[in-house]
Design a protein around this motif. Structure first.
Motif, mmCIF file in Angstrom:
data_model
loop_
_atom_site.group_PDB
_atom_site.id
_atom_site.type_symbol
_atom_site.label_atom_id
_atom_site.label_comp_id
_atom_site.label_asym_id
_atom_site.label_seq_id
_atom_site.Cartn_x
_atom_site.Cartn_y
_atom_site.Cartn_z
ATOM 1 N N PHE A 152 43.709 76.978 24.326
ATOM 2 C CA PHE A 152 43.473 76.530 25.695
ATOM 3 C C PHE A 152 44.353 75.333 25.991
ATOM 4 N N HIS A 153 45.039 75.361 27.121
ATOM 5 C CA HIS A 153 45.897 74.264 27.516
ATOM 6 C C HIS A 153 45.408 73.712 28.857
ATOM 7 N N GLY A 154 45.224 72.425 28.942
ATOM 8 C CA GLY A 154 44.743 71.816 30.170
ATOM 9 C C GLY A 154 43.267 71.510 30.099
ATOM 10 N N ALA A 155 42.833 70.575 30.954
ATOM 11 C CA ALA A 155 41.431 70.168 30.970
ATOM 12 C C ALA A 155 40.566 71.273 31.573
ATOM 13 N N PRO A 156 39.428 71.580 30.962
ATOM 14 C CA PRO A 156 38.543 72.618 31.500
ATOM 15 C C PRO A 156 37.880 72.151 32.788
ATOM 16 N N THR A 157 37.586 73.092 33.672
ATOM 17 C CA THR A 157 36.886 72.769 34.909
ATOM 18 C C THR A 157 35.398 72.582 34.620
#
Length: 267
Positions: free
Chosen positions: A16-21
């Motif tokens: 996973f790349h990026g901050a989770p919503t």
């Protein structure tokens, strides 16, 4: 239990790349609890159906961007919530055992989808076949991010590792072994018992299908129903599931209690 749940759901881990919503974070919690067996069977089925529906919707949107039409499949044609393994139900154990020898029932594909493909030109059908795999892969990855599945898999594995080494859970497993042995099914754990039964089932089904040939599921089910070897296996699976059910219920309660304790310590 949780390993079986992950395998049945068909989820795979993707980085996973990026901050989770916020939605992904909430769904991560949902899926972790499902994997731990802390949610009811209905919640597990609901989650699987939501994931399937979202994946189908995104696949359709992707195909539309290629100028092609993809009719989203009914989630029930992808997910079998009726016959999915349910270790919390004695009724399920009596009817389906551990779910090993179950032939899933899926909703039929919409006739309109087949009709659309039949009416495509050779060039359009080639373009359709070329675009679909990429759209499906993209849709699956996006859905898994939205539902926090990679994080849930990682979090469950981390907490489960702690549970497996917990003194209280090890004691519960020893009690399971004693209980299952007394019931006539000696094994190190329910998972070990299921694994052994799956090996037997693979051998039985290889004999029924005649090697590596691929047959439609309805034909395989019909062949199995007429096979004495399959019927013997099915009966032994049901017997094992029913006989060890009380043992497993006690161990499952211990697992969930200890899992939730470790999970809360991480938050």
């Amino acid at each position: 239990m949780a390993v079986a749940a992950m395998a049945a759901a068909g989820f795979a881990f993707y980085p996973f790349h990026g901050a989770p919503t916020a939605r992904a974070t909430a769904n991560t919690r949902r899926f972790v609890l499902i994997l731990a067996g802390a949610s009811g069977q209905s919640e597990s089925g609901k989650f699987d159906l939501e994931v399937a529906a979202r994946t189908e919707s995104l696949t359709s949107a992707c195909m539309k961007s290629h100028g092609l039409r993809y009719l989203p499949r009914n989630p029930h044609s992808v997910v079998d919530v009726e016959d999915a393994s349910d270790f919390s139900s004695l009724g399920y154990a009596r009817k389906h055992g551990f779910g090993i020898s179950v032939f899933p029932h899926f909703a039929p594909e919409a006739p309109a989808a087949k009709s659309y493909l039949k009416n495509l030109s050779a060039a359009s059908l080639k373009a359709y076949d070329a675009a679909l795999p990429g759209c499906v892969d993209s849709a699956q990855r996006t859905t898994e991010k939205e539902y926090g599945i990679p994080e849930a898999n990682s979090e469950w594995a981390r907490v489960d590792h702690k549970v497996q080494h917990d003194r209280g859970y090890r004691s519960a497993l020893r009690a399971w072994r004693s209980c299952a042995g007394a019931a006539g099914h000696p094994a190190r754990s329910r998972l070990a018992l299921i694994t052994d039964l799956r090996k037997q089932y693979t051998s039985v089904m290889a004999g029924i299908q005649g090697g590596d040939q691929v047959l439609p599921q309805d034909k395989v089910a019909a062949l199995a129903a007429r096979s004495p070897a399959w019927r013997r296996f099915h009966r032994s699976e049901l017997d094992a599931a029913v006989a060890t059910f009380p043992c497993s219920q006690t161990t499952d309660r211990a697992y969930v209690s200890i899992f939730l304790r470790y999970l809360d310590q991480e938050r």
